[in-house]
Scaffold this motif. Structure first.
Motif, PDB file in Angstrom:
ATOM      1  N   ASN A   7       0.811  -1.222   0.000  1.00  0.00           N
ATOM      2  CA  ASN A   7       0.000   0.000   0.000  1.00  0.00           C
ATOM      3  C   ASN A   7       0.845   1.273   0.000  1.00  0.00           C
ATOM      4  OD1 ASN A   7      -2.468  -1.491   0.144  1.00  0.00           O
ATOM      5  ND2 ASN A   7      -2.136  -1.763   2.350  1.00  0.00           N
ATOM      6  N   THR A   8       2.097   1.150  -0.405  1.00  0.00           N
ATOM      7  CA  THR A   8       2.998   2.296  -0.493  1.00  0.00           C
ATOM      8  C   THR A   8       3.608   2.359  -1.886  1.00  0.00           C
ATOM      9  OG1 THR A   8       3.577   2.100   1.857  1.00  0.00           O
ATOM     10  CG2 THR A   8       5.083   3.382   0.458  1.00  0.00           C
ATOM     11  N   THR A   9       3.654   3.563  -2.450  1.00  0.00           N
ATOM     12  CA  THR A   9       4.293   3.748  -3.749  1.00  0.00           C
ATOM     13  C   THR A   9       5.752   4.112  -3.533  1.00  0.00           C
ATOM     14  OG1 THR A   9       2.227   4.512  -4.763  1.00  0.00           O
ATOM     15  CG2 THR A   9       4.282   5.022  -5.916  1.00  0.00           C
ATOM     16  N   ILE A  10       6.643   3.282  -4.053  1.00  0.00           N
ATOM     17  CA  ILE A  10       8.076   3.527  -3.915  1.00  0.00           C
ATOM     18  C   ILE A  10       8.628   4.041  -5.234  1.00  0.00           C
ATOM     19  CG2 ILE A  10      10.326   2.477  -3.448  1.00  0.00           C
ATOM     20  CD1 ILE A  10       8.952   0.451  -1.674  1.00  0.00           C
ATOM     21  N   ASP A  11       9.222   5.235  -5.202  1.00  0.00           N
ATOM     22  CA  ASP A  11       9.843   5.820  -6.390  1.00  0.00           C
ATOM     23  C   ASP A  11      11.305   5.408  -6.435  1.00  0.00           C
ATOM     24  OD1 ASP A  11       7.832   7.571  -7.717  1.00  0.00           O
ATOM     25  OD2 ASP A  11       7.760   8.483  -5.726  1.00  0.00           O
ATOM     26  N   VAL A  12      11.724   4.831  -7.554  1.00  0.00           N
ATOM     27  CA  VAL A  12      13.124   4.442  -7.688  1.00  0.00           C
ATOM     28  C   VAL A  12      13.710   4.998  -8.981  1.00  0.00           C
ATOM     29  CG1 VAL A  12      12.741   2.317  -6.394  1.00  0.00           C
ATOM     30  CG2 VAL A  12      12.626   2.254  -8.868  1.00  0.00           C
TER      31      VAL A  12
END
Length: 218
Positions: A7-12
């Motif tokens: 439920n978390t958007t991780i930007d890489v």
């Protein structure tokens, strides 16, 4: 690349290159870089990030919590905290405080940062000048509200004294950035390619300045 995990958007930020394994790096500002071999598929990258999502989210949470603790008001007393080279120090660890009033402490602290910035830039710029085969006509340290560094048409480089509050690798980025302007005065593709040839992860350093720049002040 945006990856949904728990439920978390991780930007890489993905960097491909000649390497044998995939690694995940999180800098002090929370900027995530995945360094992967040239032939790595997007599915492999997503799987790797999801596999380590718990540790990544934990690290990002710790960084966010630490950011909340950044002093909002500068306290010019022995126990007041100030940044120097990316870490917080008590005021008395940076300058002499005995018998000085607030105005004197503020003036002396600014002098400390000016001297520190000059010293660090002078030490760090030499190797990058050699790598880029450039040499500025003059190097100065000044005070600016809007720029971390600048390069004039007459090849004078100027650095903001507040850089002394940043980690050394971030200072290196600003040094490289301004030295590259001796070769390319504009921020065109050639300029960024040259910056990247010396510091491939320069975007991480930009992210640090964007996130922590407001805390780097007196």
């Amino acid at each position: 690349m945006k990856i949904e995990c728990e439920n978390t958007t991780i930007d890489v930020n993905v960097q491909y290159g000649i390497r044998t394994k995939l690694t995940i790096h999180i800098d002090a500002s929370g900027f995530i870089t995945v360094k992967a071999p040239n032939d790595t598929s997007q599915e492999t990258i997503v799987h790797a990030v999801k596999q380590h999502s718990a540790a990544i989210i934990q690290k990002l949470t710790a960084i966010a919590d630490a950011r909340k603790e950044i002093p909002k008001v500068r306290e010019y007393e022995e126990e007041g905290k100030f940044l120097h080279l990316g870490k917080y120090y008590f005021l008395h660890e940076l300058i002499e405080t005995n018998g000085l009033n607030e105005d004197e402490l503020r003036i002396n602290l600014k002098k400390f940062y000016f001297a520190s910035c000059k010293k660090v830039v002078a030490e760090r710029i030499k190797s990058y000048q050699s790598q880029l085969k450039v040499k500025p006509k003059m190097i100065e340290v000044d005070e600016s509200r809007t720029k971390w560094g600048s390069c004039s048409s007459d090849k004078k480089l100027t650095f903001n004294y507040r850089l002394a509050m940043a980690p050394v690798e971030v200072i290196d980025y600003v040094i490289i950035h301004e030295l590259c302007h001796l070769l390319h005065m504009n921020h065109d593709r050639s300029f960024w390619r040259r910056v990247g040839s010396i510091m491939p992860d320069y975007k991480e350093k930009e992210a640090y300045l964007a996130r922590y720049g407001q805390a780097m002040t007196l």
